[in-house]
Motif scaffolding. Structure first.
Motif, PDB file in Angstrom:
ATOM      1  N   ASP A 223       0.849  -1.188   0.000  1.00  0.00           N
ATOM      2  CA  ASP A 223       0.000   0.000   0.000  1.00  0.00           C
ATOM      3  C   ASP A 223       0.889   1.244   0.000  1.00  0.00           C
ATOM      4  O   ASP A 223       1.068   1.901   1.024  1.00  0.00           O
ATOM      5  CB  ASP A 223      -0.917  -0.027   1.231  1.00  0.00           C
ATOM      6  CG  ASP A 223      -1.731   1.258   1.394  1.00  0.00           C
ATOM      7  OD1 ASP A 223      -2.035   1.897   0.370  1.00  0.00           O
ATOM      8  OD2 ASP A 223      -2.030   1.613   2.550  1.00  0.00           O
ATOM      9  N   GLU A 227      -3.142   4.349   2.023  1.00  0.00           N
ATOM     10  CA  GLU A 227      -4.597   4.395   2.217  1.00  0.00           C
ATOM     11  C   GLU A 227      -5.068   3.573   3.411  1.00  0.00           C
ATOM     12  O   GLU A 227      -6.118   3.839   3.985  1.00  0.00           O
ATOM     13  CB  GLU A 227      -5.287   3.908   0.933  1.00  0.00           C
ATOM     14  CG  GLU A 227      -5.034   4.828  -0.268  1.00  0.00           C
ATOM     15  CD  GLU A 227      -5.563   4.258  -1.569  1.00  0.00           C
ATOM     16  OE1 GLU A 227      -5.889   3.046  -1.573  1.00  0.00           O
ATOM     17  OE2 GLU A 227      -5.651   5.001  -2.565  1.00  0.00           O
ATOM     18  N   ASN A 228      -4.309   2.563   3.792  1.00  0.00           N
ATOM     19  CA  ASN A 228      -4.697   1.686   4.903  1.00  0.00           C
ATOM     20  C   ASN A 228      -3.886   2.057   6.138  1.00  0.00           C
ATOM     21  O   ASN A 228      -2.761   1.607   6.325  1.00  0.00           O
ATOM     22  CB  ASN A 228      -4.452   0.217   4.527  1.00  0.00           C
ATOM     23  CG  ASN A 228      -4.838  -0.739   5.626  1.00  0.00           C
ATOM     24  OD1 ASN A 228      -5.687  -0.441   6.459  1.00  0.00           O
ATOM     25  ND2 ASN A 228      -4.179  -1.888   5.656  1.00  0.00           N
ATOM     26  N   GLU A 501       2.173  -6.137   5.626  1.00  0.00           N
ATOM     27  CA  GLU A 501       1.040  -5.227   5.448  1.00  0.00           C
ATOM     28  C   GLU A 501       0.723  -4.485   6.740  1.00  0.00           C
ATOM     29  O   GLU A 501       0.395  -3.284   6.700  1.00  0.00           O
ATOM     30  CB  GLU A 501      -0.186  -6.018   4.974  1.00  0.00           C
ATOM     31  CG  GLU A 501      -0.068  -6.498   3.541  1.00  0.00           C
ATOM     32  CD  GLU A 501      -1.264  -7.314   3.070  1.00  0.00           C
ATOM     33  OE1 GLU A 501      -1.375  -7.550   1.851  1.00  0.00           O
ATOM     34  OE2 GLU A 501      -2.095  -7.723   3.921  1.00  0.00           O
ATOM     35  N   SER A 505       1.046  -0.242   7.578  1.00  0.00           N
ATOM     36  CA  SER A 505      -0.096   0.565   8.028  1.00  0.00           C
ATOM     37  C   SER A 505       0.219   1.379   9.273  1.00  0.00           C
ATOM     38  O   SER A 505      -0.531   2.301   9.627  1.00  0.00           O
ATOM     39  CB  SER A 505      -1.302  -0.346   8.321  1.00  0.00           C
ATOM     40  OG  SER A 505      -1.112  -1.084   9.521  1.00  0.00           O
TER      41      SER A 505
END
Length: 615
Positions: A223, A227-228, A501, A505
């Motif tokens: 990402d 956005e996350n 991931e 974030s």
């Protein structure tokens, strides 16, 4: 963990066997190939390193329901969960392997099957009904995949040299050599040959045997637009990371062969070792390397961690002669120029670890995901420098360049870059590339987009960029070739895509606050190992080559890189490199990095490049 091979080129059985013998070190337990399709136009071959379901029923090429044939390198760690779901859907299984699960998952989910896999993999399925190859490489490029497509025929393998063998239509890439000299490796999708490519990490492909068309697509990416974003507290994030890492380690401890842990004594490998001891009732085996040279021996720290965790610890003493032999045989395993010198101690560690276990867990990817490299710390200074008006920096650089000091000239070079992004890219390539003779733009790479945007702050962009470039091109290449050279499977829990991931974030302050790098990862570690053991500067994984080049290896370097030999090496300024060698031998300037890069390139050209035109 294996070596895979496939082709639509009509090689005879003797040639196919020779190709598979070339990569036999990747999988010495079983060498096998079969012909499939109309007129037997499809060749699939496999070198097996048996890890899960050691029975011959799981040998490859693997056929499922007479509909698909598969060759597969790697591990699908969550295959048991996928298998349960598929059984509920009516699928039947005759093995306990993850290989069979890939086949069934493809029949159920089609090309999207890759989204269900948590693992490291490179595989190709021959779908008889559709008359296509469907293949994929894992999200973060742990497993290699080379392919040749000339518009008609298609050939692939885990090792470039396997595709190279008996292929008369290859030429050495001048662009690849230039990229290698800049980056220290050959970035994806390029290889040292113009006609052979690497499948990018997180990509899948379809080769249509009827039309001979090849199409490639992205199935996963980080990402990088930010956005996350994680919204919870730091304490909750520590607990989430702890839980996720425990599961990642537990999944990777499963095997039908002995498993151990690479333990350097640093944060990353220590947290993996700590969580491994919590995930099994048996005594965990750990392995570290010991160097006798002052400043290179970190084994005492690994011993402290091992003592606390009560592991069955093994210290491997680095032997100079053994290290030298690996240097000489280096290109046999790495297949194309690759200049990360820590590959040599990695090979030594793998060689001796294999005597005790067949699988080893490592701490790779902690630095990229959790902002741990030294360079992330000093990039703060780069930000301050870039805030000074550029015309003032140019004046300062011109003054500093009058000095003969290596340190001051380096600072001058840093001052000459306009932005902190540019400073970082210069550090990752060469602050002074004047010895490289090429008009290739070595920044003309897709991965630059992960750095050159404004969706995130500088540290997050650098971290993203390193995950997509340095981790894939360098770290994963180094570990795969070093371990597979001795038929050892390496697994990296920190490369679990769920961990990556989640790290992407998190707010930067959770990973890097003040001078505290890898902050959140350390908090997980301190639950299991006392903090005081890690109150020391971070160290890398290296050998004392810089000194060896001036002493034990001096004659070897001067012989290999004589003035006459340098003149025949493409894309370098031979006279300037000769001067650099002289400076290094005199001790006036540390030119080890450049000497090693040129030495590796010459070795590859001598052993693999004869008879091929350079274009």
């Amino acid at each position: 963990m294996c070596g895979i091979y496939g082709s639509t080129i009509a090689y005879n059985n003797s040639q196919i066997n020779e190709k598979l013998e070339r990569s036999n070190f990747r999988g010495p337990d079983k060498l096998k190939f079969d012909h499939f399709g109309d007129d037997n136009q499809v060749i699939f071959g496999h070198n097996r390193l048996a890890i899960i379901d050691l029975d011959e029923r799981s040998n490859q090429p693997f056929t499922y329901q007479e509909k698909v044939h598969l060759v597969f390198n790697g591990e699908i760690y969550n295959f048991k969960d996928i298998k349960i779901t598929l059984i509920e859907k009516g699928y039947k299984f005759n093995t306990t392997s993850d290989t069979e699960v890939i086949c069934a998952a493809y029949l159920e989910y089609g090309e999207s099957c890759v989204n269900h896999f948590n693992g490291m993999f490179a595989f190709v399925i021959y779908d008889k009904i559709k008359n296509i190859f469907f293949g994929a490489r894992d999200r973060l490029g742990q497993k290699p995949f080379y392919y040749y497509h000339n518009g008609k025929n298609f050939e692939f393998a885990s090792q470039l040299s396997v595709v190279q063998l008996y292929n008369q239509n290859l030429s050495i890439s001048k662009k690849a050599i230039s990229l290698y000299l800049a980056w220290g490796n050959i970035p994806d999708p390029y290889s040292i040959f113009n006609e052979i490519k690497k499948l990018r990490a997180g990509h899948s492909f379809v080769f249509n045997l009827s039309t001979t068309e090849f199409t490639e697509k992205t199935y996963w990416d980080i990402d990088y637009k930010g956005e996350n974003k994680y919204k919870g507290s730091f304490e909750d994030a520590v607990n989430i990371l702890d839980h996720t890492l425990k599961d990642a380690v537990k999944l990777r401890l499963f095997a039908d062969v002995p498993v151990g842990i690479f333990l350097s004594g640093g944060v990353d490998s220590s947290v993996i070792a700590a969580l491994a001891t919590k995930s099994t009732n048996s005594k965990v085996k750990t392995f570290s390397v010991k160097f006798n040279e002052k400043g290179f021996d970190e084994s005492i720290y690994a011993q402290q961690v091992a003592d606390h965790l009560q592991t069955d610890h093994h210290v491997i003493e680095c032997n100079y002669e053994e290290g030298k032999s690996l240097i000489i045989d280096f290109c046999h395993y790495y297949d194309e120029p690759f200049s990360d010198s820590s590959a040599i101690p990695s090979m030594l560690l793998a060689k001796h670890t294999r005597e005790k276990v067949t699988v080893a867990l490592s701490g790779d990817a902690g630095d990229e995901s959790f902002i741990g490299y030294h360079r992330y710390n000093w990039i703060k200074k780069g930000q301050l420098i870039s805030s000074v008006p550029f015309f003032l920096r140019k004046i300062g650089a011109s003054i500093l360049n009058l000095s003969s000091s290596y340190r001051l000239q380096t600072i001058a070079k840093i001052l000459s870059y306009k932005t902190a992004d540019d400073i970082y890219l210069a550090n990752m390539t060469h602050l002074n590339p004047s010895w490289i003779k090429s008009d290739v733009d070595y920044l003309d790479l897709d991965e630059i987009k992960y750095l050159k945007h404004k969706n995130k702050n500088l540290f997050e962009r650098i971290s993203d960029f390193d995950l997509k470039s340095y981790l894939v091109w360098d770290i994963n290449t180094k570990v795969d070739r070093a371990t597979m050279a001795f038929s050892l499977e390496a697994r990296a829990p920190l490369l679990d895509y769920r961990v990556v991931e989640f790290a992407r974030s998190l707010p930067t302050s959770f990973k890097f606050k003040g001078k505290n790098q890898k902050r959140i990862l350390k908090e997980v570690l301190y639950k299991y190992v006392p903090k005081h053991i890690f109150d020391r500067p971070k160290s890398g994984f290296s050998m004392p080559f810089s000194e060896w080049f001036k002493t034990d290896l001096k004659d070897y370097v001067l012989s290999e890189l004589s003035d006459e030999n340098l003149e025949h090496i493409p894309c370098i300024d031979a006279k300037l490199v000769s001067l650099y060698i002289k400076e290094h031998m005199e001790g006036s300037w540390n030119r080890f990095t450049i000497i090693w890069q040129v030495l590796v390139l010459k070795q590859w050209l001598d052993n693999n490049g004869k008879g091929y035109p350079i274009k």
